[in-house]
Design an enzyme around this catalytic site. Structure first.
Site, PDB file in Angstrom:
ATOM      1  N   ALA A   1     -15.745 -28.933 -86.719  1.00  0.00           N
ATOM      2  CA  ALA A   1     -17.436 -27.731 -86.652  1.00  0.00           C
ATOM      3  C   ALA A   1     -18.322 -28.376 -85.241  1.00  0.00           C
ATOM      4  O   ALA A   1     -19.153 -27.855 -84.897  1.00  0.00           O
ATOM      5  CB  ALA A   1     -17.337 -27.251 -87.290  1.00  0.00           C
TER       6      ALA A   1
ATOM      7  N   GLU B   1      -4.820 -39.743 -78.887  1.00  0.00           N
ATOM      8  CA  GLU B   1      -4.576 -41.191 -78.363  1.00  0.00           C
ATOM      9  C   GLU B   1      -5.398 -41.649 -78.875  1.00  0.00           C
ATOM     10  O   GLU B   1      -5.021 -42.682 -79.974  1.00  0.00           O
ATOM     11  CB  GLU B   1      -4.485 -40.784 -76.865  1.00  0.00           C
ATOM     12  CG  GLU B   1      -4.304 -39.709 -75.908  1.00  0.00           C
ATOM     13  CD  GLU B   1      -5.038 -38.796 -75.138  1.00  0.00           C
ATOM     14  OE1 GLU B   1      -5.570 -38.514 -76.838  1.00  0.00           O
ATOM     15  OE2 GLU B   1      -5.090 -38.704 -73.867  1.00  0.00           O
TER      16      GLU B   1
ATOM     17  N   CYS C   1      -8.450 -39.053 -71.481  1.00  0.00           N
ATOM     18  CA  CYS C   1     -10.098 -38.803 -71.489  1.00  0.00           C
ATOM     19  C   CYS C   1     -10.113 -40.026 -71.095  1.00  0.00           C
ATOM     20  O   CYS C   1      -9.592 -41.196 -71.487  1.00  0.00           O
ATOM     21  CB  CYS C   1     -10.536 -37.993 -72.591  1.00  0.00           C
ATOM     22  SG  CYS C   1     -10.839 -39.077 -73.269  1.00  0.00           S
TER      23      CYS C   1
ATOM     24  N   CYS D   1     -10.958 -42.589 -74.097  1.00  0.00           N
ATOM     25  CA  CYS D   1      -8.993 -42.780 -74.354  1.00  0.00           C
ATOM     26  C   CYS D   1      -8.313 -43.737 -74.285  1.00  0.00           C
ATOM     27  O   CYS D   1      -7.338 -45.041 -74.728  1.00  0.00           O
ATOM     28  CB  CYS D   1      -8.376 -41.672 -74.602  1.00  0.00           C
ATOM     29  SG  CYS D   1      -8.379 -40.342 -76.096  1.00  0.00           S
TER      30      CYS D   1
HETATM   31  N1  THU Z   1      -8.133 -34.227 -75.884  1.00  0.00           N
HETATM   32  C1  THU Z   1      -7.269 -35.066 -75.723  1.00  0.00           C
HETATM   33  O1  THU Z   1      -7.346 -35.043 -76.867  1.00  0.00           O
HETATM   34  N2  THU Z   1      -7.182 -36.047 -75.361  1.00  0.00           N
HETATM   35  C2  THU Z   1      -7.624 -36.207 -74.116  1.00  0.00           C
HETATM   36  O2  THU Z   1      -7.208 -36.752 -73.648  1.00  0.00           O
HETATM   37  C3  THU Z   1      -7.887 -34.600 -73.395  1.00  0.00           C
HETATM   38  C4  THU Z   1      -8.491 -33.946 -74.841  1.00  0.00           C
HETATM   39  C5  THU Z   1      -8.131 -33.550 -76.343  1.00  0.00           C
HETATM   40  C6  THU Z   1      -9.795 -33.025 -77.181  1.00  0.00           C
HETATM   41  C7  THU Z   1     -10.325 -31.503 -77.823  1.00  0.00           C
HETATM   42  O3  THU Z   1      -9.551 -31.255 -78.656  1.00  0.00           O
HETATM   43  C8  THU Z   1      -9.633 -30.969 -76.491  1.00  0.00           C
HETATM   44  O4  THU Z   1      -8.494 -31.862 -76.193  1.00  0.00           O
HETATM   45  C9  THU Z   1     -10.126 -29.917 -75.853  1.00  0.00           C
HETATM   46  O5  THU Z   1     -10.618 -31.013 -74.599  1.00  0.00           O
END
Ligand code: THU
Length: 138
Positions: A50, A59, A91, A94
């Site tokens: 939240a 990842e 991202c 990660c």
């Molecule tokens: N997200 C991931 O789990 N991994 C990534 O490498 C990119 C983004 C998730 C985070 C968030 O819950 C959703 O994707 C939108 O950004």
């Protein structure tokens, strides 16, 4: 196992993990799967909060689970998938988190970035060149 079978099974594991995604805010489900040299596969999914900025990416969850299981290196292959048509690329945070585990075992894992209609093959070193890692502190 052939590379194709390896790829398909790892992406399937990542996709299964995505089913447990807790992403009520973005509604963007992501799954990740890590394959280690001993054949072990560890998965993770994104867990939102939240307080949005506290979200954990798939990842990062997978790396945390793997390290909690005792893995310290041996990371050979990674798959990331979202339930979007296009491939999801890890991202920046990660990439850095994956690098810690990879560098502990001196591997440069193949990274499969996947979506419903696209799979892109890359490597962690392509995604994160000149990484800062454990050896940087020596
Ligand atoms: N997200 C991931 O789990 N991994 C990534 O490498 C990119 C983004 C998730 C985070 C968030 O819950 C959703 O994707 C939108 O950004």
């Amino acid at each position: 196992m052939s590379e194709d079978n390896n790829r398909d099974s790892l992406i399937a594991a990542a996709k299964a993990a995505l089913e447990n995604s807790y992403s009520p805010y973005s509604k963007f489900r992501v799954g990740a799967a890590l394959r280690f040299a001993d054949g072990t596969v560890v998965t993770g999914t994104n867990i939102e909060n939240a307080s949005y900025g506290l979200t954990l990416c798939a990842e990062t969850v997978a790396v945390a689970k793997a390290m909690d299981d005792g893995h310290r290196g041996g990371l050979e292959e990674v798959a990331v998938i979202g339930d979007t048509p296009g491939a999801v690329s890890p991202c920046g945070r990660c990439r850095q988190v994956l690098n810690e585990l990879a560098e502990l075992g001196n591997t440069d894992p193949v990274v499969w970035c996947a979506g419903e209609e696209e799979v892109v093959k890359t490597t962690l070193s392509d995604l994160l060149p000149r990484a800062f890692g454990p050896a940087s502190l020596d």
